[in-house]
Structures are given as C-alpha cells and as structure tokens.
Design a protein around this motif. Structure first.
Motif, mmCIF file in Angstrom:
data_model
loop_
_atom_site.group_PDB
_atom_site.id
_atom_site.type_symbol
_atom_site.label_atom_id
_atom_site.label_comp_id
_atom_site.label_asym_id
_atom_site.label_seq_id
_atom_site.Cartn_x
_atom_site.Cartn_y
_atom_site.Cartn_z
ATOM 1 N N SER A 100 0.845 -1.186 0.000
ATOM 2 C CA SER A 100 0.000 0.000 0.000
ATOM 3 C C SER A 100 0.883 1.240 0.000
ATOM 4 O O SER A 100 1.697 1.442 0.906
ATOM 5 N N PRO A 101 0.775 2.082 -1.004
ATOM 6 C CA PRO A 101 1.627 3.274 -1.068
ATOM 7 C C PRO A 101 1.241 4.285 -0.002
ATOM 8 O O PRO A 101 0.134 4.250 0.552
ATOM 9 N N GLN A 102 2.151 5.202 0.295
ATOM 10 C CA GLN A 102 1.928 6.238 1.285
ATOM 11 C C GLN A 102 1.832 7.597 0.602
ATOM 12 O O GLN A 102 2.480 7.832 -0.431
ATOM 13 N N ALA A 103 1.013 8.477 1.182
ATOM 14 C CA ALA A 103 0.894 9.829 0.633
ATOM 15 C C ALA A 103 2.229 10.560 0.765
ATOM 16 O O ALA A 103 3.027 10.283 1.673
ATOM 17 N N GLN A 104 2.467 11.499 -0.124
ATOM 18 C CA GLN A 104 3.697 12.289 -0.188
ATOM 19 C C GLN A 104 4.909 11.427 -0.500
ATOM 20 O O GLN A 104 6.047 11.797 -0.208
ATOM 21 N N GLU A 105 4.697 10.283 -1.119
ATOM 22 C CA GLU A 105 5.778 9.366 -1.428
ATOM 23 C C GLU A 105 5.910 9.226 -2.945
ATOM 24 O O GLU A 105 4.920 9.176 -3.670
ATOM 25 N N ARG A 122 6.246 8.350 -9.720
ATOM 26 C CA ARG A 122 4.982 9.095 -9.580
ATOM 27 C C ARG A 122 4.820 9.509 -8.106
ATOM 28 O O ARG A 122 4.767 8.667 -7.223
ATOM 29 N N LYS A 123 4.755 10.809 -7.860
ATOM 30 C CA LYS A 123 4.548 11.303 -6.503
ATOM 31 C C LYS A 123 3.056 11.330 -6.207
ATOM 32 O O LYS A 123 2.266 11.938 -6.939
ATOM 33 N N LEU A 124 2.671 10.661 -5.126
ATOM 34 C CA LEU A 124 1.274 10.560 -4.734
ATOM 35 C C LEU A 124 0.993 11.536 -3.602
ATOM 36 O O LEU A 124 1.585 11.432 -2.527
ATOM 37 N N LEU A 125 0.112 12.482 -3.860
ATOM 38 C CA LEU A 125 -0.253 13.457 -2.832
ATOM 39 C C LEU A 125 -1.394 12.958 -1.953
ATOM 40 O O LEU A 125 -1.496 13.336 -0.795
ATOM 41 N N ASP A 160 -3.322 11.237 -7.351
ATOM 42 C CA ASP A 160 -4.085 10.428 -6.405
ATOM 43 C C ASP A 160 -3.880 8.945 -6.682
ATOM 44 O O ASP A 160 -3.553 8.536 -7.801
ATOM 45 N N CYS A 161 -4.124 8.158 -5.647
ATOM 46 C CA CYS A 161 -4.208 6.704 -5.775
ATOM 47 C C CYS A 161 -5.346 6.243 -4.879
ATOM 48 O O CYS A 161 -5.299 6.432 -3.662
ATOM 49 N N PHE A 162 -6.385 5.672 -5.461
ATOM 50 C CA PHE A 162 -7.515 5.149 -4.703
ATOM 51 C C PHE A 162 -7.351 3.637 -4.591
ATOM 52 O O PHE A 162 -7.051 2.959 -5.578
#
Length: 341
Positions: A100-105, A122-125, A160-162
């Motif tokens: 599971s990815p983390q935000a700001q990563e 890809r940076k996920l906010l 985003d990543c949902f």
C-alpha cells in the motif's frame, strides 16, 4: 530455527488467539511405523525407520507437551494430535508484499510477472481507500436527503491513488509512459433500417504489459486506470524490484485482501474472472494461524498446482496463514469441501 528433514512430514499449526496447536505427522511412503515422538517446549523430534526429523521453534512460540490430547490416525494424512501452545500475540510477521503506497511518497509501479516499469517516479499526494461496493445503497437507505454522489464515479486526480478491495485506481493523464491498452474487439451491430454496421466498442479495455503481455488491469475512463493487486507491485522509487515467485505473491496478496475485508465482518467471498464467471467460493475460517512445516506433501502439491514452484522453498520457517473453506465451481474440478492455507 533449524530443521533436519527426513522422510516424515511434520506440520504444526499454532493458533495465536486460541493458544492451541495442531500437530500432524504425515504418512511415510512405504510405511513409517512405528515412530517415536519427543516434545519439548521449544522443539519436537520424530524418529521413524526412514530417519529423524527435528523442528526447533522460535523463542516466541512455546509448546506445552503435557497438554497433548485428541490423538488419532487419519488415513491418507497421518497422525493428528492437539496440544496447548503459546505464541506472543504482539508478534506480527511483516509481509514484504504489503504494497500500500503512502501519501507524499514517490513511487514506481512494476509488472509483478516480469519486472517491467509501468509507472515511474509518480509522486502521490493523496492515497485514499474506496468505500465498499454497496456504499451507494447504504447512503440511500440511511440519508434523508438525495444522494449527492449519485451517478458521480469516484475517480482519482492527477496525483491520487484510490485503493479498492482488490485493485488500485490511478490517473495516467500526465504519465509520459504507460502500457498501451489492448482495445477489445469492437462489437458489430446491424440496424434493420440502415444498410450499414455500427461499431460499438466495449466500455472497458484491457491494459497489457508491453514485455510479457500479462493483463495488468483495465481502463475505466480516458484518464483512469484500474490495476489489479495480483498483477503489479508498488514500491518507493528508491527501492529495487524484488524477485518473488508468482505463486507466493498471489497467495500473500489474496490472503491480505481476505484479512482486510474480514474486518468489515465479511467472511464469504468469491473469486471471479473478468467476465464475471465465479470460479471458487471461499469462507474465511481464521486468520491467526502460524504454520511450521518440515516437508511438503507431494499429494498436497498436486492438489494445489499453484504451489508447485515453491515446493522446494524453505518450509521450516514460521509463516502466517489464513485458513479458508473452499468450493470449486468449475466443471470437472474437485467439489469436496476442504481447507487451504
């Protein structure tokens, strides 16, 4: 923990919540009786004509030899007995497949089968979980006002990543490189009043890995792609792609999904194909088992072909496992109920 493997298969399942254990001594080809079993709190030893098998337990798992009960012989399986065991409830095995990815990563998405990079750096906010499939019905039942989200799909924005039950939703609008989706064949529709055919493409198209041609997911809209959790690995960009056997990855991913879904008091599941066809019915029995096994049974491997490529793996280590009751729904398959770990 070490094990000296011989002809006797030793299987030990420890239930952390119940503080109990099931010990199975498998049958030996050509007959292995009589056999001597020695139990201590930290180890067990089986001596048979075929040789000696010893298991030494980790420090946080301990048996109570004086509590042995329920001794019986199961034809085709072996000798069964139950006893009390202690396993530290705080000891949780960390899975390398918890992706599971983390935000700001800053993350990179790989094809799990061949290691091809699907999305790079890809940076996920925002990383947000999606509601359950029946959330719309619950809103309509519990809210006294019209559903403000009716007919409005939840689609991710650029960074985003949902996270769904078994998939990730990402936005590929600004991605410079991604696998070209394989468009499903268009459906020809003939109208009697018109002298021509009209092409009606299907709503979803498959997303294919360019290198190994595995189906990674499907396009939901012109910008949103659904990636299946069993087909990709999401890692921080500073980490390299791990070499993981396909079957071990699928087992771990499916088990993690079952455990997370069971937190919603859901214990009945189905495994379906992309066409909606149901292949297996699953009932989750428990998710607190620790499994220690010295030798894999060839009969067990043949019964579950998915496990063939890990048959030679180190089975003497402690592994977390979920226990399920399963019912195959494919014609010609074994329809008897059983358990799989």
């Amino acid at each position: 923990m070490a094990a000296t493997a011989a002809g006797t298969r030793v299987f030990l399942e420890v239930r952390r919540q119940l503080q109990s254990a099931l010990l199975v001594l498998g049958e030996v080809e050509g007959g292995g009786l009589p056999m001597d079993l020695s139990l201590t709190p930290s180890s067990l030893c089986v001596e048979a004509p075929a040789g000696c098998t010893e298991l030494r337990l980790p420090a946080w798992v301990r048996l109570e030899p004086a509590s042995c009960r329920g001794l019986h012989w199961d034809a085709g399986d072996g000798l069964h007995l139950r006893l009390r065991a202690r396993a530290e409830p705080s000891m949780k095995s960390t899975s390398m497949f918890n992706q599971s990815p983390q935000a700001q990563e800053c993350c990179t998405v790989y094809c799990q089968t061949c290691g091809e990079i699907i999305i790079k750096d890809r940076k996920l906010l925002r990383v947000l979980p999606l509601p359950g499939e029946d959330w719309g019905a619950l809103v309509g039942e519990w809210c006294c006002h019209p559903d403000p989200f009716a007919n409005k799909p939840l689609q991710p924005c650029e960074h985003d990543c949902f996270i769904g039950d078994s998939f990730f939703l990402v936005n590929l609008r600004t991605n410079l490189w991604h696998p070209g989706p394989e468009v499903s064949p268009a459906k020809k529709c003939h109208r009697p009043s018109e002298n021509h055919f009209k092409l009606e493409p299907k709503a979803n198209t498959k997303v294919i890995c360019k290198r190994c041609k595995v189906i990674l997911g499907e396009t939901v809209s012109s910008e949103t792609t659904k990636f299946y959790m069993t087909e990709i690995i999401i890692l921080p960009s500073d980490k390299s792609f791990p070499i993981i056997s396909r079957s071990e990855f699928v087992q771990s991913t499916v088990a993690r999904c079952l455990v997370e879904l069971s937190a919603r008091s859901t214990f009945r599941f189905t495994i379906q194909g992309r066409d909606g066809k149901v292949y297996i019915l699953l009932w989750l029995l428990n998710s607190d088992s620790l499994v220690i096994e010295s030798l894999r049974s060839s009969k067990w491997i043949k019964k579950f072909p998915l496990l063939e490529d890990i048959a030679q793996a180190d089975c003497s280590s402690v592994r977390s496992a979920v226990k399920v009751l399963y019912q195959p729904c494919v014609r010609g398959s074994n329809r008897e109920y059983g358990t799989a770990k």
